[in-house]
Design an enzyme around this catalytic site. Structure first.
Site, short mmCIF file in Angstrom:
data_model
loop_
_atom_site.label_atom_id
_atom_site.label_comp_id
_atom_site.label_asym_id
_atom_site.label_seq_id
_atom_site.Cartn_x
_atom_site.Cartn_y
_atom_site.Cartn_z
CB SER A 76 -0.89 0.52 1.13
OG SER A 76 -0.35 -0.12 2.56
CG ASP A 114 -2.64 4.40 8.41
OD1 ASP A 114 -1.83 5.66 8.37
OD2 ASP A 114 -3.11 4.39 6.76
CG HIS A 138 -0.81 4.34 4.57
ND1 HIS A 138 -1.91 3.52 4.97
CD2 HIS A 138 -0.50 2.81 3.48
CE1 HIS A 138 -1.58 2.49 5.15
NE2 HIS A 138 -0.85 2.07 3.84
#
Length: 797
Positions: A94, A270, A273
């Site tokens: 991600s 979070d 990221h």
């Protein structure tokens, strides 16, 4: 008592530290710094790409500064132009997906982050033939290996750029176990040869894992600690860097994102990221790594090789080398037989005086010595801004970087004050002082990047206009009073203005219009000369007998104003005139004369205002309406007070208007008509009180005498990348770097001023027959330059 202490202190300083000794110290500093940078590059390598990928710092909240080089901010059209017919692949988890999105948004700012996040995401710009893919492989395992193996074995379909990286999923799924780390190391060891094989034909980057903000991590991510991330990064680095035994790995480590994340991870939503601004910085770094060597942006020095020498640069190098050899031979043969007495030093000025009984210096020796010194100086210019020997950094504006140096120089300017030799309006000391403080403010404006702050920009525009105002005032006054329209005067002025710029055009491979201010003052000087020299020639001596001649001169000035207005509002006519060959070779920039039209139009009236002010002042002076005695106000007390009040109000009104500007284009449109208000207000404030006319700042006046050289030299030996960045002689210490580079820069500018004056006496003789022969040689020289320039242009395209 204070004045006596000041005088004695100045004598003491000048006894031990003259201008000559300052230049010797500057030369020693240049040699030492050049040696240090050469040794550093030999020891640490000469690849600025490595610095771009691995080191840097934040200048502000969102401005990233790579170590030793400048990063270009690519626009979408530039990115498409660079990546045409290219395929870029992002492989990983991600975090790599985030980097993919930021990279694609440089190409297409409207691209939205949509689709299934745990699947492959394609992007294609069919018009530009750019293809960017994200391939979902969150772990370094067999799936990722198979993907890379297909590319390594297929010579047709492999991407041009591959950006890969993964680790956090392995930590999360296996709960941060040591066995997972061992497996990760084994998997990356099996992939390393494939990556190395790919890296021989494609650009391959392995993205090291960014730190996390552990306090913000959700419960199912708590096992992803910075300690674990460091262990995985160490494993990746040790394997990929040792994948080739006898040579350096071709797989490049993208470790700079770690440094970026350390400063910005606290802004994460979070804890895992990165915030969008950090991702954009990493994506822009990738774009610079790949595109700088293709597009070669001026303000993107990272990853750019040294530009190849042009034909004219090679010829210039040969010429200066021969000049240095010639001077050394001349010195050895002749000067040993006729040694001079040791020169004495003037303790007041710090300058050297030639002893009266010295043996006369031949013009040939002065010529060779000047060319020898000029050759060494040009070598320094080339090293600073073309050879990639010294480092460069981007500018970053803050109010403190502009206003604090301004306060420093104002204090110094006020401290070093002396009495003027004469108390006339705009006397020589006063105009030198005016040029000096304006030039220092402009230098600080350029190095601090203050053009991004509109109020400062508008005030600096007035300073540039004031320079042109002085051009109109000074040259009109000379021709009006002296009546000297001879060719010698014209050639002296043109040589003084253009000599350094012509040399820099050759050595630095830049067009004449690049140094825009010199073409501007050159053209305006010729306009003033032609206006006054054309029939009927009206000068002060002729006009004193009748007011009719004053009226005739005003008609000339009115016609000049009419021509200015016509050209200002007829861009087509202006461009047709200056697009004619050979004028186009002087005034074109990037293939057109728009930049020249913009620069000329921005201050189109101010030279006319300077001429009109000179005519008015000299007329009032001749009629003895002004009181210019020492300590006397310029007018009667009542008129002086009224004019002072109006001047102060006008000065402040302009500043308030300039400070409230919101749109640069609109303010630039008004600037030509209103800039004269603040200029005239300053002149009246400076000259109406008698005590103000009687003193001047010797500190500012010293810089004013070399203001033209300071303005031109800053392009390459104080700033960098053609003024887009800052020259870094001493990395890691910005304050010391500015002090040392400024000291060298000022010494070089002063030396060039002396060289120009010496060469002007030799190349522009007073005898008309000799002068015409020299002019024929100069014309032949410029014809040769035009031919060589045409040859170079053909070879480039």
């Amino acid at each position: 008592m204070a004045a006596l202490a000041y005088t004695l202190g100045k004598r003491e300083i000048n006894h031990y530290f003259s201008v000559r000794s300052a230049k010797v110290l500057a030369l020693a500093a240049v040699l030492l710094l050049a040696g240090c940078h050469l040794a550093s590059r030999r020891y640490r390598g000469n690849d600025s790409c490595e610095y771009l990928l691995s080191s840097g710092r934040f200048l502000g909240e969102k401005v990233w500064q790579p170590h030793s080089c400048m990063m270009h901010k690519y626009k979408y059209n530039e990115a498409k132009n660079c990546l045409v017919d290219k395929h870029i692949a992002f492989v990983g988890d991600s975090r790599i997906r985030q980097l993919f999105y930021s990279f694609v948004k440089i190409i297409n700012p409207q691209f939205k982050e949509e689709g299934n996040k745990h699947e492959n995401i394609p992007f294609e710009d069919k018009i530009a033939s750019v293809k960017v893919d994200f391939l979902w492989h969150p772990e370094v395992n067999g799936s990722m290996k198979q993907c890379i193996k297909v590319w390594a074995e297929d010579s047709v379909a492999k991407p041009h750029v591959i950006v890969a990286g993964a680790a956090t999923w392995s930590i999360k799924i296996h709960n941060g176990s040591n066995e997972a780390l061992s497996q990760y190391k084994m998997n990356i060891t099996s992939i390393a040869p494939l990556l190395e094989k790919l890296a021989k034909t494609s650009d391959v980057y392995w993205v090291l894992q960014d730190p996390v903000y552990e306090d913000l991590l959700s419960e199912n991510r708590k096992m992803i600690t910075n300690e674990k991330i460091d262990a995985y990064n160490e494993a990746a680095v040790s394997v990929l860097n040792s994948s080739t035994r006898n040579s350096k790995s071709h797989v490049k480590m993208f470790s700079v994102s770690k440094l970026i994340a350390q400063e910005t991870i606290m802004e994460s939503l979070d804890g895992l990221h990165l915030p969008e601004s950090s991702r954009e910085t990493s994506a822009m770094i990738l774009m610079n790594v790949y595109c700088n060597k293709i597009l070669k942006p001026v303000d993107g020095s990272c990853c750019q090789p040294r530009p190849p020498l042009t034909l004219m640069q090679k010829l210039a190098a040969c010429f200066f080398t021969l000049s240095i050899v010639g001077y050394l031979i001349f010195y050895i043969i002749y000067r040993n037989a006729h040694r001079k007495n040791k020169p004495c030093t003037d303790l007041e000025s710090g300058e050297e005086k030639k002893n009266i009984i010295n043996t006369p210096v031949s013009p040939l020796e002065i010529l060779l010595q000047s060319l020898c010194k000029l050759g060494l100086i040009m070598a320094y210019f080339y090293m600073c801004d073309r050879a990639n020997l010294f480092m460069k950094e981007n500018k970053f504006y803050t109010h403190s970087t502009f206003f604090i140096p301004i306060i420093y120089i104002l204090v110094l300017g006020v401290f070093y004050n002396e009495n003027t030799k004469e108390t006339k309006v705009l006397n020589r000391e006063q105009t030198d002082e005016w040029k000096g403080w304006m030039q220092l403010v402009i230098l600080i404006y350029h190095i601090s990047g203050a053009s991004t702050f509109l109020p400062v920009y508008m005030h600096v525009r007035v300073l540039v206009a004031a320079y042109l105002f002085q051009t109109g005032y000074g040259h009109f006054s000379y021709f009006w009073v002296k009546g000297d329209f001879g060719i010698h005067r014209v050639c002296q002025v043109l040589f003084r203005l253009n000599f350094l710029v012509v040399v820099l055009c050759i050595v630095m491979d830049r067009p004449y219009q690049f140094y825009y201010f010199v073409p501007l003052v050159t053209v305006w000087f010729m306009v003033i000369y032609v206006t006054l020299a054309l029939w009927p020639q009206i000068i002060q001596k002729k006009a004193n007998g009748s007011c009719f001649w004053h009226f005739g001169l005003l008609l000339k000035l009115a016609f000049l104003l009419l021509c200015i207005c016509f050209l200002a509002y007829s861009q087509g006519a202006f461009e047709k005139i200056f697009s004619l060959w050979p004028l186009s070779k002087c005034f074109e920039l990037k293939g057109n004369v728009y930049e020249w039209w913009f620069r000329w139009r921005l201050d189109r009236y101010v030279v006319f205002h300077g001429m009109l002010f000179a005519f008015t002042y000299l007329t009032l002076q001749k009629r003895q309406i002004l009181s210019e005695g020492k300590g006397e106000p310029l007018f009667s007390s009542k008129i002086s007070n009224v004019l002072l009040f109006i001047s102060v109000v006008s000065f402040l009104t302009y500043s308030i208007w300039a400070s409230s500007c919101k749109n640069k284009a609109e303010c630039n449109e008004l600037h030509p008509s209103v800039s004269v208000v603040q200029i005239l207000a300053f002149i009246l404030i400076r000259n109406i009180p008698g005590y103000a006319r009687s003193v001047y700042s010797s500190f500012f006046a010293w810089f004013g005498k070399i203001s033209l050289e300071l303005f031109t030299c800053q392009y390459h030996i104080w700033l960098a990348a053609d003024t887009r960045g800052i020259l870094v002689l001493i990395p890691g210490n910005p304050m010391l770097n500015i002090i040392v580079s400024t000291f060298i820069f000022v010494c070089v500018a002063h030396e060039i001023s002396q060289i120009t004056n010496d060469l002007a006496q030799i190349i522009i003789p007073k005898d008309n027959s000799s002068l015409l022969k020299r002019l024929a040689c100069i014309a032949a020289f410029f014809c040769g330059l035009l031919i060589l320039s045409s040859i170079q242009d053909k070879s480039r395209y």
